[in-house]
Motif scaffolding. Sequence first.
Motif, PDB file in Angstrom:
ATOM      1  N   LEU A 145      -3.640 -28.748  28.501  1.00 31.44           N
ATOM      2  CA  LEU A 145      -3.632 -27.487  29.263  1.00 31.44           C
ATOM      3  C   LEU A 145      -5.035 -26.916  29.378  1.00 31.44           C
ATOM      4  O   LEU A 145      -5.409 -26.358  30.427  1.00 31.44           O
TER       5      LEU A 145
ATOM      6  N   GLN B 145      -6.622 -28.667  32.093  1.00 34.31           N
ATOM      7  CA  GLN B 145      -6.084 -28.169  33.357  1.00 34.31           C
ATOM      8  C   GLN B 145      -6.800 -26.894  33.783  1.00 34.31           C
ATOM      9  O   GLN B 145      -7.219 -26.752  34.939  1.00 34.31           O
ATOM     10  N   TYR B 146      -6.975 -25.967  32.843  1.00 36.34           N
ATOM     11  CA  TYR B 146      -7.660 -24.716  33.158  1.00 36.34           C
ATOM     12  C   TYR B 146      -9.126 -24.976  33.523  1.00 36.34           C
ATOM     13  O   TYR B 146      -9.677 -24.333  34.421  1.00 36.34           O
TER      14      TYR B 146
ATOM     15  N   THR C 289      -9.330 -26.372  37.100  1.00 34.40           N
ATOM     16  CA  THR C 289      -9.042 -25.308  38.061  1.00 34.40           C
ATOM     17  C   THR C 289     -10.224 -24.348  38.187  1.00 34.40           C
ATOM     18  O   THR C 289     -10.614 -23.956  39.300  1.00 34.40           O
ATOM     19  N   LEU C 290     -10.809 -23.964  37.051  1.00 33.68           N
ATOM     20  CA  LEU C 290     -11.952 -23.058  37.067  1.00 33.68           C
ATOM     21  C   LEU C 290     -13.149 -23.702  37.759  1.00 33.68           C
ATOM     22  O   LEU C 290     -13.826 -23.055  38.582  1.00 33.68           O
TER      23      LEU C 290
END
Length: 225
Positions: free
Chosen positions: A104, A107-108, A111-112
């Motif tokens: 996760l 994932q962050y 995305t960032l």
Amino acid sequence: MDVNFLQIALVFLVTFVAAIDQFDFTESLYQPIVTGPIIGAVLGDVQTGLVVGGTYQLMTIGNMPIGGAQPPNAVIGGIMAAVFACTLDMDPNVAVATAIPFALLGQYGVTLFFTLRAPMMESFRAAVKADTKAITKLTVVSEIILGLIFAAIVTLFFVGGLTAGQAVVSAIPAWLNAGLSAAGGMMKFVGFAILLKIMMSRDMWAFFLLGFGLTTIVHGIPALA
């Protein structure tokens, strides 16, 4: 387990290459089934790495990015699962479940990174001018930055988390360890369910059942057991 500088450097390098491959090379080097045994070889336990990689692969087989939506990152999650299993002597299913928060985090991070890069792309005129050198330069720089982010995350947790991780593993009660093992074992079925929900049609059911039938005949056990 004590690790040396060469092992740390190799884990960093494997993560760096896998991160770039996920978004640029696309040679499937980033898949857990590939990174698992490689990390296992680096840490001296290829078999455990392969088992963990295969387990994590089944879990993520139905996950794919759609537009800007990113699933839990298979690079960081798969490598951290192999690290946990090989260095902390975790059960593969427990290692897979324990690695989910790291997936996760990846994932962050993706995305960032893509969010911050988007405004820059709006002012990028190289494509309009057909400047292939500038386009190549931007792509290379972007992938290097992404690879370094992934490699830094894995390496920091790999180096800094071994001592703390061993203490945490030793403190996990038997009932919680059993729960993590059960959760990790279920995730591979969830991965297949997601894949079938997206791809399955009536025309494909015969091939699906035939595959399970042949696997049972050859190995004597269901493919996901």
